[in-house]
Design an enzyme around this catalytic site. Structure first.
Site, PDB file in Angstrom:
ATOM      1  N   CYS A 150      35.063  39.959  33.067  1.00 33.61           N
ATOM      2  CA  CYS A 150      33.948  38.678  34.081  1.00 33.61           C
ATOM      3  C   CYS A 150      33.090  38.126  33.068  1.00 33.61           C
ATOM      4  CB  CYS A 150      33.036  40.655  35.459  1.00 33.61           C
ATOM      5  SG  CYS A 150      32.033  39.740  35.926  1.00 33.61           S
ATOM      6  N   GLY A 188      37.186  32.994  38.404  1.00 37.80           N
ATOM      7  CA  GLY A 188      36.627  32.944  39.190  1.00 37.80           C
ATOM      8  C   GLY A 188      35.051  33.329  39.681  1.00 37.80           C
TER       9      GLY A 188
END
Ligand code: NI
Length: 170
Positions: free
Chosen positions: A97, A46
């Site tokens: 992340c 993502g």
């Protein structure tokens, strides 16, 4: 198309609250395509617009992404103006992340969510998501609120990670 540069902590842009999208035009299409390319090059599932310096409430995701899969079999989705309208069942799971390179940590998230969003045409959509997809949605929506997964960690652990990340850019 050139990939975006992914901003990493402590870049101040990662703290902005992204502006809702009101114009569903060709520029938005181009930004989305470039973000999808950047997500795949970064080997992430993502990517939120704020991570690439774009002030728009939008993220892209592909939780089935596998770097060995041919491009034709990829199935990315573009999520615009997302809103979680139902959620259930909390559990902790390990997250990473692209904006917090080399660190992973356990974060508590809802295991199931119902998401309302707009697609690139501006049409209202709903999606039921669970497990990795549900976690990804919550993680990306946090980015659009200026929040990183490390913000959930106990202060001692969070400060240690932040200190190390700041050292990288010095
Ligand atoms: Ni992230």
């Amino acid at each position: 198309m050139e990939a975006y540069k992914i901003l990493t902590y402590p870049d101040p842009f990662l703290k902005i609250i992204a502006k809702p999208v009101t114009l569903f035009d060709e520029e938005l299409q181009e930004i989305s395509e470039r973000m999808i390319q950047t997500m795949y090059e970064g080997i992430g599932v993502g990517l939120a617009a704020t991570q690439v310096g774009v002030n728009k409430r939008l993220f892209v995701m592909d939780v089935s992404y596998n770097k060995d899969l041919p491009e034709s079999e990829r199935n990315p989705i573009v999520v615009i103006n997302p809103k979680i309208i139902e959620k259930a069942d909390k559990q902790a799971g390990e997250e990473g992340c692209l904006s917090v390179p080399e660190f992973r940590a356990d974060v508590e998230r809802y295991r199931q969510v119902k998401l309302q969003y707009r697609d690139l045409k501006g049409d209202l959509k709903e999606m039921d998501a669970e497990d990795l997809a549900a976690v990804c949605i919550q993680h990306e929506i946090d980015h659009l609120k200026g929040k990183l997964f490390i913000d959930y960690l106990p202060p001692l652990q969070r400060n240690m990670i932040k200190k190390k990340l700041k050292k990288r850019v010095e």
